[in-house]
Design a protein around this motif. Structure first.
Motif, PDB file in Angstrom:
ATOM      1  N   MET A   1     -25.505  -0.728  67.445  1.00 48.03           N
ATOM      2  CA  MET A   1     -26.556  -0.343  66.233  1.00 48.03           C
ATOM      3  C   MET A   1     -27.855   0.041  66.802  1.00 48.03           C
ATOM      4  N   LEU A   3     -31.544   1.153  65.277  1.00 47.34           N
ATOM      5  CA  LEU A   3     -32.376   1.258  64.116  1.00 47.34           C
ATOM      6  C   LEU A   3     -32.928   2.849  64.053  1.00 47.34           C
ATOM      7  N   LEU A   6     -30.378   4.920  61.907  1.00 50.23           N
ATOM      8  CA  LEU A   6     -29.858   4.421  60.746  1.00 50.23           C
ATOM      9  C   LEU A   6     -29.751   5.354  59.427  1.00 50.23           C
ATOM     10  N   LYS A  10     -27.795   3.336  54.331  1.00 49.42           N
ATOM     11  CA  LYS A  10     -28.179   2.304  54.821  1.00 49.42           C
ATOM     12  C   LYS A  10     -29.428   1.681  54.972  1.00 49.42           C
ATOM     13  N   LYS A  13     -30.171   0.773  51.568  1.00 49.14           N
ATOM     14  CA  LYS A  13     -29.459  -0.583  51.106  1.00 49.14           C
ATOM     15  C   LYS A  13     -30.286  -1.535  51.733  1.00 49.14           C
ATOM     16  N   PHE A  14     -30.833  -1.287  52.945  1.00 47.66           N
ATOM     17  CA  PHE A  14     -31.730  -2.463  53.527  1.00 47.66           C
ATOM     18  C   PHE A  14     -32.798  -2.816  52.755  1.00 47.66           C
ATOM     19  N   LEU A  17     -32.451  -4.582  49.695  1.00 46.22           N
ATOM     20  CA  LEU A  17     -31.962  -6.100  49.838  1.00 46.22           C
ATOM     21  C   LEU A  17     -33.144  -6.747  50.282  1.00 46.22           C
ATOM     22  N   SER A  21     -34.851  -9.964  48.449  1.00 41.64           N
ATOM     23  CA  SER A  21     -35.300 -10.981  49.388  1.00 41.64           C
ATOM     24  C   SER A  21     -36.583 -11.582  49.366  1.00 41.64           C
ATOM     25  N   ILE A  24     -36.867 -13.179  45.903  1.00 39.03           N
ATOM     26  CA  ILE A  24     -36.358 -14.489  45.610  1.00 39.03           C
ATOM     27  C   ILE A  24     -37.226 -15.518  46.743  1.00 39.03           C
ATOM     28  N   ALA A  25     -37.530 -15.016  47.761  1.00 36.73           N
ATOM     29  CA  ALA A  25     -38.418 -15.834  48.660  1.00 36.73           C
ATOM     30  C   ALA A  25     -39.754 -16.542  48.173  1.00 36.73           C
TER      31      ALA A  25
ATOM     32  N   ASP B  16     -34.170 -19.156  52.232  1.00 35.45           N
ATOM     33  CA  ASP B  16     -34.916 -18.107  53.401  1.00 35.45           C
ATOM     34  C   ASP B  16     -33.819 -17.917  54.356  1.00 35.45           C
ATOM     35  N   LEU B  19     -31.277 -15.471  53.040  1.00 38.75           N
ATOM     36  CA  LEU B  19     -31.956 -14.376  52.966  1.00 38.75           C
ATOM     37  C   LEU B  19     -31.958 -13.458  54.297  1.00 38.75           C
ATOM     38  N   SER B  22     -28.625 -12.204  54.790  1.00 42.49           N
ATOM     39  CA  SER B  22     -28.328 -11.128  53.951  1.00 42.49           C
ATOM     40  C   SER B  22     -28.866  -9.828  54.668  1.00 42.49           C
ATOM     41  N   LEU B  23     -30.090 -10.129  55.249  1.00 45.14           N
ATOM     42  CA  LEU B  23     -30.904  -8.819  55.954  1.00 45.14           C
ATOM     43  C   LEU B  23     -30.056  -8.243  57.148  1.00 45.14           C
ATOM     44  N   CYS B  26     -26.803  -6.872  56.692  1.00 44.18           N
ATOM     45  CA  CYS B  26     -26.930  -5.654  56.253  1.00 44.18           C
ATOM     46  C   CYS B  26     -27.070  -4.750  57.513  1.00 44.18           C
ATOM     47  N   LEU B  27     -27.796  -5.031  58.411  1.00 47.85           N
ATOM     48  CA  LEU B  27     -27.989  -4.411  59.736  1.00 47.85           C
ATOM     49  C   LEU B  27     -26.939  -4.274  60.668  1.00 47.85           C
ATOM     50  N   LEU B  28     -26.126  -5.253  60.446  1.00 36.92           N
ATOM     51  CA  LEU B  28     -24.793  -5.376  61.124  1.00 36.92           C
ATOM     52  C   LEU B  28     -23.489  -4.680  60.330  1.00 36.92           C
ATOM     53  N   ASP B  29     -23.668  -4.055  59.271  1.00 37.27           N
ATOM     54  CA  ASP B  29     -22.649  -3.941  58.349  1.00 37.27           C
ATOM     55  C   ASP B  29     -21.583  -2.967  58.951  1.00 37.27           C
ATOM     56  N   ASP B  30     -21.784  -2.461  59.998  1.00 38.05           N
ATOM     57  CA  ASP B  30     -20.441  -1.786  60.514  1.00 38.05           C
ATOM     58  C   ASP B  30     -19.705  -2.690  61.317  1.00 38.05           C
ATOM     59  N   ARG B  31     -20.027  -3.945  61.672  1.00 35.02           N
ATOM     60  CA  ARG B  31     -19.102  -5.069  62.308  1.00 35.02           C
ATOM     61  C   ARG B  31     -18.776  -6.013  61.288  1.00 35.02           C
ATOM     62  N   LYS B  34     -18.428  -5.158  54.020  1.00 32.33           N
ATOM     63  CA  LYS B  34     -19.566  -4.641  53.620  1.00 32.33           C
ATOM     64  C   LYS B  34     -20.318  -5.473  52.330  1.00 32.33           C
ATOM     65  N   PRO B  37     -23.622  -9.028  52.593  1.00 27.82           N
ATOM     66  CA  PRO B  37     -25.222  -9.252  52.556  1.00 27.82           C
ATOM     67  C   PRO B  37     -25.510  -9.390  51.011  1.00 27.82           C
ATOM     68  N   TYR B  38     -24.631  -8.926  50.072  1.00 26.00           N
ATOM     69  CA  TYR B  38     -24.736  -9.356  48.608  1.00 26.00           C
ATOM     70  C   TYR B  38     -24.227 -10.506  48.402  1.00 26.00           C
ATOM     71  N   GLN B  41     -27.080 -12.918  49.204  1.00 25.39           N
ATOM     72  CA  GLN B  41     -28.173 -12.649  48.150  1.00 25.39           C
ATOM     73  C   GLN B  41     -27.899 -13.562  47.033  1.00 25.39           C
ATOM     74  N   ALA B  44     -28.604 -17.028  47.842  1.00 21.88           N
ATOM     75  CA  ALA B  44     -29.915 -17.578  48.007  1.00 21.88           C
ATOM     76  C   ALA B  44     -30.722 -17.712  46.403  1.00 21.88           C
TER      77      ALA B  44
END
Lengths: 184, 165
Positions: A1, A3, A6, A10, A13-14, A17, A21, A24-25, B16, B19, B22-23, B26-31, B34, B37-38, B41, B44
């Motif tokens: 990956m 950055l 990207l 994506k 989406k990030f 999120l 996040s 919510i936090a 926390d 969350l 989730s993030l 999301c960054l590693l969503d290719d692995r 899908k 992350p949701y 969320q 959380a």
């Protein structure tokens, strides 16, 4: 990956999120903070209260309000010092810890011409007293005493001394209200 | 006087962690799946509901009960972090990511959680003997290093090579 590469989808989406996040936090933290501000107050029994001394009948001591208030009917004789050695006591009912208390004058009414002094002394190891004195025309109200320690499960007598003026009119009276401040 | 830590702090910590999961997923969503992350969320968000319920029934629920349901929530979030680490290592055979995940996410998260649980116990007047504190720190260090070593492909290769011989 990587950055740097990207894809836009994506990233969006990030970003979405990330925003949810953060929302919510922060909202959770705000609710936790308001929880932290919630206080629970429990009604507790008072550790310090009045008890009757062996001479209570002489001083017509009446204790009320869950032993937190007391009235005394004292006499003062012309040019004679009258001492009530053990009419009322202050008790620290806590079995484990001592408490600090002090005597504080609240109010005084009555003709100063009839009295020489009225003195309240708490018989702790370091004695503290409120001494109301009269020069024949006006009263001198004592200042609040320093704090003294009451040991656990111990009672301390309040010794009261009165002396009326030689020229006092029989039947005249003075009313004194004192308070005992407790430091927890 | 130090202000006491409320049991809901563990729920906040769990939120926390979810969350963060989730993030990162999301960054590693290719692995990763899908939807993950949701799902985190949502978890959380469930934790937020958890704190809201605690707030509204503050006087009804005792300290003991509040501690346990918040602590279990924190354990669930920690279990998810460990599960992601195991997923990379075992299911995907991506040792480098698994090692990175264990060192950068799993180990610090567990260490922080242990710190706050111990702190909570201390503030509640629970006696925490010195030997137990030392044992805790030692076990945390051993856990961290052993996770890194066991997830190292070189070590695993050497072990399996020795067995074959």
């Amino acid at each position: 990956m990587n950055l740097k590469v990207l894809p836009a989808k994506k990233s969006m989406k990030f970003l979405a999120l990330l925003l949810t996040s953060l929302l919510i936090a922060s909202v959770s933290a705000a609710v936790y903070y308001s929880l932290d501000m919630t206080s629970t107050i429990t009604v507790a029994a008072n550790d310090i209260y009045f008890t009757l001394g062996p001479d209570n009948a002489t001083a017509s001591v009446s204790i009320f309000n869950d032993n937190k208030s007391a009235t005394l009917g004292l006499s003062a004789y012309k040019n004679i010092t009258m001492t009530y050695d053990d009419a009322i006591r202050v008790r620290n009912n806590n079995t484990g810890s001592s408490h600090n208390v002090r005597l504080r004058s609240v109010s005084l009414t009555g003709n100063a011409a009839n009295f020489i002094y009225i003195n309240f002394t708490l018989q702790t190891s370091t004695k503290v007293s409120l001494n109301y004195t009269s020069d024949g025309s006006s009263w001198t109200t004592p200042s609040t005493t320093s704090f003294v320690s009451l040991s656990a499960s111990t009672e301390y007598a309040i010794v009261i001394e009165t002396k009326a003026n030689a020229t006092a009119t029989t039947g005249q009276s003075a009313t004194i209200e004192i308070a005992i401040d407790v430091e927890l | 006087m130090a202000s006491a830590l409320l049991p809901e702090f563990f729920a906040l910590l769990g939120i926390d962690l979810f969350l963060m999961l989730s993030l990162l997923t999301c960054l590693l969503d290719d692995r990763m799946p899908k939807a993950l992350p949701y799902i985190y969320q949502m978890a959380a968000l469930a934790g937020f509901g958890h704190i809201l319920v605690s707030k509204n029934f503050f006087t009804v629920f005792g300290d003991y009960m509040r501690f346990w349901y918040c602590f279990i929530y924190l354990l669930v979030s920690l279990a998810n972090i460990v599960a992601v680490s195991v997923y990379f290592g075992v299911a995907k055979k991506q040792w480098t990511i698994a090692k990175f995940w264990s060192g950068a996410v799993t180990f610090p998260s567990i260490l922080i959680s242990i710190f706050f649980v111990a702190n909570y116990g201390f503030l509640q007047g629970m006696s925490f003997p010195l030997f137990l504190q030392i044992a805790l720190v030692l076990s945390a260090i051993i856990m961290g290093t052993s996770v890194a070593i066991f997830l190292s492909p070189e070590v695993l290769r050497n072990r399996s090579g020795r067995k074959r011989r």
